[in-house]
Motif scaffolding. Structure first.
Motif, PDB file in Angstrom:
ATOM      1  N   ALA A   1       0.854  -1.192   0.000  1.00  0.00           N
ATOM      2  CA  ALA A   1       0.000   0.000   0.000  1.00  0.00           C
ATOM      3  C   ALA A   1       0.883   1.232   0.000  1.00  0.00           C
ATOM      4  O   ALA A   1       1.886   1.287   0.719  1.00  0.00           O
ATOM      5  CB  ALA A   1      -0.917   0.008   1.223  1.00  0.00           C
TER       6      ALA A   1
ATOM      7  N   THR B   1       4.441  -4.233   1.900  1.00  0.00           N
ATOM      8  CA  THR B   1       3.839  -4.098   3.225  1.00  0.00           C
ATOM      9  C   THR B   1       3.850  -5.435   3.949  1.00  0.00           C
ATOM     10  O   THR B   1       4.108  -5.503   5.160  1.00  0.00           O
ATOM     11  CB  THR B   1       2.391  -3.582   3.101  1.00  0.00           C
TER      12      THR B   1
ATOM     13  N   GLY C   1      -0.339   6.714   2.969  1.00  0.00           N
ATOM     14  CA  GLY C   1      -1.551   7.521   3.022  1.00  0.00           C
ATOM     15  C   GLY C   1      -2.726   6.946   2.261  1.00  0.00           C
ATOM     16  O   GLY C   1      -3.823   7.506   2.307  1.00  0.00           O
ATOM     17  N   ALA C   2      -2.511   5.815   1.550  1.00  0.00           N
ATOM     18  CA  ALA C   2      -3.601   5.215   0.770  1.00  0.00           C
ATOM     19  C   ALA C   2      -4.530   4.431   1.692  1.00  0.00           C
ATOM     20  O   ALA C   2      -4.098   3.800   2.655  1.00  0.00           O
ATOM     21  CB  ALA C   2      -3.038   4.301  -0.305  1.00  0.00           C
ATOM     22  N   LYS C   3      -5.821   4.463   1.379  1.00  0.00           N
ATOM     23  CA  LYS C   3      -6.803   3.739   2.191  1.00  0.00           C
ATOM     24  C   LYS C   3      -6.851   2.259   1.816  1.00  0.00           C
ATOM     25  O   LYS C   3      -7.164   1.413   2.641  1.00  0.00           O
ATOM     26  CB  LYS C   3      -8.181   4.370   2.010  1.00  0.00           C
ATOM     27  N   GLU C   4      -6.556   1.968   0.541  1.00  0.00           N
ATOM     28  CA  GLU C   4      -6.600   0.596   0.059  1.00  0.00           C
ATOM     29  C   GLU C   4      -5.228   0.198  -0.479  1.00  0.00           C
ATOM     30  O   GLU C   4      -4.495   1.029  -1.019  1.00  0.00           O
ATOM     31  CB  GLU C   4      -7.649   0.447  -1.050  1.00  0.00           C
TER      32      GLU C   4
END
Length: 600
Positions: free
Chosen positions: A361, A407, A364-367
């Motif tokens: 990811a 990640t 700052g990305a939500k997905e």
């Protein structure tokens, strides 16, 4: 500020001699009113022309010595400031070059450019002014007050009252203006961002006839910057008139008290003139100090912004004990050993690249951009990666190069996790052609030697032939001495793409990554390019990232990505049978008959 002091510590001599010579100049300046007072009280009062001439000569001597001291101080101050600015700029550039992609993505290119240019220039100016005036101005102010007490205590009380009041005004304006200057610098970032964006996208802007709207947007941001600068400028400008009013009122008070003292026979007319001169010196120095404080506030704000970049740590780091990718032609070249150019490329095992349950990811990305990606690319295989825009194709190859760290899961090259290698060792055996073809100003030979510094002309021409670039290079008539303009402006999009492919092939890497790098080529040239790469790469593992099914259909293995997930994996025929998404892509690009024939 601690970082700035560490840079100045390398120029201790200049940083000490600059202020000392300025204080020496100030010392001579403080004696001038006393000489003038003596000239009035003795020479003019007694009509002693010889005495007046001697005192005039003394004034000239004090002026010459003061000028020499000032020039010497300016030399040392400028040397310390410019040298510190140069070192700071070099180190900042080096630090930025070592930052990982996540940090550069977060901060932004325009902000980093502002830090490198405008902010460091402000810091450099601040250092120069501080070394020249920071000690001199307070020294003259308090020195003039002390000298006033030697002339007359009663009149000097005016100095004691005025100087603290002036200090309150000056430092009060400083406290108000410093945060405003930070706001100005942030807005300058926005103007820089718009400027860079418009200059890089000038062709797109003209193609869509958006010049007027972009001009309006720029004017809006620029007007906001002007409003901020005018507002803070008005506040800073208050220091001069307020200081002048207070000083002139103080001069009136000095003359009033001095006149009474003269009437009482306590002091002479010359000493009153000396007191007025001392008050005038304080006026001049406080004005300088006020301007200096404004400059310091800008420099401090700018240095804090520069320091914030230095505090960024790369998220992709080499761990202790990390090694090279092993032995092989690329490694041998690094160590200066001779190697057979026709030898098998690289030290990779049969599993050249392996993704094990990789999820990634962006900051700052939500997905996640990638989710649970699993595949193995063998040595000498050609792997095609296809999918829609934003499906994660470029992200996959970025993880191989370790531009980003996964990640979760493991990305392996040559049987070991990419984190177990040094960055130079890993990337030194991988050739990559990014989506955007980037060439640098210089000759064609110099651009090709970015792939490998010791590449011979024969090797470069061989790479150009494989990349289908030899024909147009020969057509230019300048060979490898062909001058490439900045960004390759004198070449077409397809020509730039072919040259960047050749640059990667010059390295003879163990792994070759072509990230949608043939999008500007016509189908015939693209077909010849794929055929040449297949024939010339030998045991090289090749990754072809593309949105064209024709580009990857003959790959040994094809990965189909959909919204960051692996929707299918296999050969062209297998995927047509098992992966609806891949079949849909092929049907959108080929005729139905061609697809049905490939299935059979």
């Amino acid at each position: 500020m601690k970082r700035l002091l560490s840079y100045l510590s390398h120029y201790k001599v200049e940083s000490i001699l600059g202020p000392l010579f300025k204080m020496l100049e100030a010392s001579f300046e403080l004696f001038v009113p006393l000489v003038v007072a003596s000239m009035i009280d003795v020479g003019i009062k007694g009509q002693d022309v010889g005495y007046v001439a001697r005192m005039g000569g003394l004034l000239i001597f004090l002026g010459v010595v003061g000028l020499a001291s000032a020039l010497t101080a300016q030399y040392f101050a400028a040397k310390a400031a410019v040298s510190t600015g140069t070192c700071l700029r070099n180190d900042l550039f080096s630090h930025i070059c070592h930052l990982s992609y996540p940090e550069i993505d977060t901060v932004g290119t325009s902000t980093l450019i502002t830090r490198m240019t405008s902010d460091i220039n402000q810091v450099q100016t601040g250092i120069n002014m501080v070394l020249r005036l920071f000690l001199r101005s307070p020294f003259v102010v308090f020195g003039a007050m002390v000298m006033a007490f030697t002339v007359d205590v009663k009149a000097a009380v005016v100095f004691v009252v005025v100087i603290p009041l002036l200090s309150v005004v000056v430092f009060g304006i400083l406290l108000v203006s410093m945060p405003l200057y930070k706001k100005v610098q942030r807005q300058l970032d926005q103007v820089m961002l718009m400027t860079r964006e418009n200059l890089l996208g000038v062709r797109v802007i003209r193609a869509f006839n958006r010049q007027k709207s972009e001009t309006a947007r720029f004017e809006e941001e620029n007007d906001r910057l002007v409003r901020f600068q005018v507002f803070v400028g008005k506040i800073s400008a208050l220091s001069n008139p307020i200081t002048y009013v207070m000083i002139n009122l103080a001069i009136v008070a000095v003359i009033w008290v001095g006149a009474e003292q003269v009437d009482a026979g306590v002091i002479t007319q010359g000493k009153v003139v000396a007191l007025v001169n001392y008050m005038s010196q304080i006026l001049v120095e406080l004005i300088k100090l006020a301007n200096l404080i404004i400059t310091i506030s800008k420099a401090v704000a700018s240095m804090n912004r520069v320091d914030s970049v230095f505090k960024l740590e790369p998220s992709v780091k080499e761990k202790a004990g990390a090694g090279h990718l092993g032995e092989g032609p690329a490694a041998e070249r690094e160590m200066g050993q001779k190697t057979d150019r026709t030898a098998e490329q690289g030290p990779l095992q049969e599993a050249a690249v392996c993704f094990k349950d990789v999820t990634f990811a962006y900051a700052g990305a939500k997905e996640p951009a990638l989710s649970q990606i699993d595949f193995t690319a063998g040595k000498g295989e050609t792997v095609g990666i296809i999918g829609g825009t934003g499906s994660g194709k470029s992200t996959v190859v970025s993880l191989i190069l370790r531009f980003y760290d996964s990640t979760s899961g493991s990305v392996q090259v040559g049987g070991r996790d990419v984190r177990d290698y040094t960055l130079d060792g890993l990337r030194g055996t991988i050739g990559v052609v990014p989506q955007r073809a980037v060439l640098f100003k210089g000759t064609l030979r110099e651009n090709m030697q970015w792939g490998r510094k010791d590449a011979t002309d024969e090797e470069i021409y061989r790479a150009l032939e494989t990349a289908q670039a030899r024909e147009f290079v020969d057509g230019k008539g300048e060979g490898l001495d062909l001058l490439i303009e900045q960004g390759g402006r004198n070449l077409s999009g397809g020509q730039k793409q072919r040259l960047t492919i050749a640059r990667a092939l010059v390295r003879r890497p163990a792994i070759l990554i072509l990230d949608d790098s043939a999008s500007a080529l016509d189908f015939a040239t693209d077909a010849r390019l794929r055929k040449a790469i297949k024939e010339d790469t030998g045991d090289m593992t090749v990754f072809l990232v593309s949105q064209r099914a024709a580009t990857i259909k003959n790959a040994d293995q094809i990965l189909v990505l959909d919204d960051g997930r692996l929707a299918g994996k296999g050969t062209h025929r297998e995927l047509l049978q098992s992966c609806p998404l891949y079949k849909e892509i092929c049907l959108s690009q080929f005729s139905k008959e061609e697809v049905e024939r490939d299935v059979r």
